[in-house]
Scaffold this active site. Structure first.
Site, mmCIF file in Angstrom:
data_model
loop_
_atom_site.group_PDB
_atom_site.id
_atom_site.type_symbol
_atom_site.label_atom_id
_atom_site.label_comp_id
_atom_site.label_asym_id
_atom_site.label_seq_id
_atom_site.Cartn_x
_atom_site.Cartn_y
_atom_site.Cartn_z
ATOM 1 N N PHE A 1 32.102 -53.223 -0.352
ATOM 2 C CA PHE A 1 31.639 -54.274 0.550
ATOM 3 C C PHE A 1 31.881 -55.610 -0.148
ATOM 4 O O PHE A 1 31.767 -55.739 -1.376
ATOM 5 C CB PHE A 1 30.137 -54.114 0.822
ATOM 6 C CG PHE A 1 29.813 -53.129 1.924
ATOM 7 C CD1 PHE A 1 30.769 -52.252 2.419
ATOM 8 C CD2 PHE A 1 28.543 -53.085 2.477
ATOM 9 C CE1 PHE A 1 30.467 -51.350 3.440
ATOM 10 C CE2 PHE A 1 28.224 -52.195 3.499
ATOM 11 C CZ PHE A 1 29.182 -51.319 3.980
ATOM 12 N N LYS B 1 34.394 -37.821 -4.175
ATOM 13 C CA LYS B 1 33.159 -37.893 -3.368
ATOM 14 C C LYS B 1 32.967 -36.645 -2.521
ATOM 15 O O LYS B 1 31.863 -36.399 -2.025
ATOM 16 C CB LYS B 1 33.171 -39.149 -2.499
ATOM 17 C CG LYS B 1 33.073 -40.441 -3.314
ATOM 18 C CD LYS B 1 33.130 -41.674 -2.435
ATOM 19 C CE LYS B 1 33.136 -42.949 -3.270
ATOM 20 N NZ LYS B 1 34.417 -43.172 -3.992
#
Lengths: 80, 417
Positions: free
Chosen positions: B403, B337
């Site tokens: 999440f 990332k």
């Protein structure tokens, strides 16, 4: 106009099929049956007409559509 | 085994461009004026270039109208993967019963929802929406579209597990092949690049906002000055094939999947909808390593989830605890990332393609923007490559955490003929 709308949704391998009043849009042009709605909406906008749900569902051929458009535009001419 | 790859990412489209970007440590993060005009705190993002032009090349207009941008991205990656695997042009009159598809997304067709469905419906124009809305927004839009183009007749499905989606798709596909339920599976993940996806994260104050004037420095996993993740879009796919089928057709084999695990921390012991239960993450990593039947010390490279939030030190600590290795034996760890931002549901897929390319081509991509390593990560600083390392790798471990307290981990092994 109607021809242009139909051409937009015709699958590539059927693009050389001749468009005659008896041409079945789904069977002969490979148009996804769901896309009939998009053709109708575009035609309605272009000619400022409205088609009934029954007419939309019963239209199978180029001629069917042509006839609906012709009758609607003539009606408009009469009432205008 | 893995016999095909496809990728469309903020650092490039296609394997050559993507691998070059990885090796060079090229940032795919750019300033996005639309985000600033919408009042976002984060005004940088990773957006794949040239998607519109690619869409016109890949899909007929009558197909394109049924695709949200996220599906366009996913299907390009899926079709590239098919081609890269050396599989034939799909027949128009035949179903390929041997091909299955698991292609996920974290969010789905929200561009269509936000820009067309909601405004038109609220404007009393529901009946003027046309025929394409359901297929543009349904959660299985990508797998279904790919099935139509390829004629896939095995199980065709889509998974969604937030930021673990892509990795989970690969794990699911791997199990399908291992159980003999499929001879080949296209496994992938994709996510659109849309302010409607990113707004909620901006509101949570978890996006980077301090490097808007220096986009290439904005994604800073493992850095002391990391201030949130950089949102991104993209997609990737891997062709998983059973070994016999791959060998029979003489397929090139990139690597094999040696192990994998997927679990949830159950929102207990610190785990919540948005935070990880450390034990869940550790069990997931251990489960993947155990299923690969390898020792932790055999791992050459960890491709971390590492988003550039406060969770990075905890993630590294979880890897250390799960692998139970002294700091001096801790493997190399990089953060994909740092190059292209957080592609959410696509992350596990894009980053897994990066893992396979590193294994296949023998290099480790740099982790950029962590010149100031986070003070809690001093113990593993020597494991973080700041420039590309040319090295033959045997084992690469990839994990994604999402999440919902969900975790997914895959262990890739170099293929030896």
């Amino acid at each position: 106009m109607l021809e242009v709308q139909i051409a937009k949704f015709t699958v590539p391998e059927c693009r050389n099929v001749a468009l005659t009043p008896t041409t079945n849009l789904v069977d002969e042009l490979g148009i996804d049956s769901a896309r009939m709605i998009d053709i109708v909406l575009n035609v309605e906008d272009a000619f400022d007409i409205t088609m009934s749900d029954e007419e939309i569902h019963s239209a199978r051929t180029f001629g069917d559509l042509l006839e609906i458009v012709r009758s609607r535009t003539q009606m408009k001419g009469v009432t205008a | 085994v893995i016999t095909g790859l496809g990728v469309l990412s903020p650092i490039g489209h296609g394997l050559a461009e993507f691998a070059e970007g990885l090796r060079e440590g090229r940032s795919g993060i750019r300033y996005e004026p639309e985000l600033e005009s919408l009042g976002f705190g984060c005004c940088v993002a990773g957006v794949p270039c040239g998607v519109e032009g690619l869409a016109a090349r890949y899909f007929e207009p009558h197909v394109q109208i049924g695709m949200d941008r996220y599906a366009t991205i996913g299907c390009i990656a899926g079709l590239d993967c098919w081609k890269d695997a050396g599989l034939p042009e799909p027949a128009k009159d035949r179903v390929d019963w041997d091909t299955s598809i698991v292609f996920g997304s974290g969010i789905g067709g929200i561009e269509t929802i936000g820009r067309t469905l909601v405004p038109e419906t609220d404007n009393r124009r529901a009946r003027r929406l046309g025929s394409t809305i359901p297929e543009r927004i349904m959660g299985s839009s990508v797998s279904a579209r790919l099935a139509g183009i390829l004629g896939a007749g095995g199980q065709v499905t889509s998974n969604s597990s937030a930021c673990a989606t892509g990795t989970e798709a690969i794990a699911n596909a791997w199990w399908m092949v291992r159980e003999g339920r499929a001879r080949r599976v296209i496994a992938g993940g994709c996510e659109g690049a849309s302010p409607y996806i990113w707004a909620g994260f901006d509101a949570m104050r978890v996006l980077s906002s301090r490097f808007n004037d220096a986009p290439s420095r904005a994604s800073r996993p493992m850095s002391a000055s990391a201030g949130g993740f950089v949102p991104a879009g993209g997609g990737a796919a891997l062709m998983l094939e059973d070994l016999d089928t791959a060998l029979q057709r003489g397929a090139r084999i990139y690597a094999e999947i040696a192990g994998g695990a997927v679990n949830c921390g159950g929102h207990r012991n610190g785990g919540t909808m948005t935070a990880a239960n450390a034990e869940g993450a550790r069990r997931c990593i251990r489960g993947a390593v155990d299923s690969a039947k390898i020792g932790a010390d055999e791992i050459d490279l960890i491709s971390g989830h590492l988003t550039a939030t406060a969770a990075d030190p905890m993630e590294a600590a979880n890897w250390r605890a799960a692998l139970n290795l002294p700091a001096e034996q801790f493997p190399l760890i990089n953060a994909p990332k740092s190059l292209f931002g957080h592609t959410l549901g696509a992350a596990g897929a894009i980053e897994s393609v990066a893992c396979v390319l590193q294994l296949y081509r023998g290099f480790v991509h740099p982790s950029i923007n962590c010149e100031d390593v986070h003070p809690e990560l001093g113990w593993c600083e020597r494991s973080i490559p700041r420039t590309a390392v040319e090295r033959d790798l045997e084992i690469v471990a990839k994990a994604s955490f999402g999440f919902g307290d969900v975790n997914a981990c895959i262990v890739f092994r170099r293929w030896k003929n």
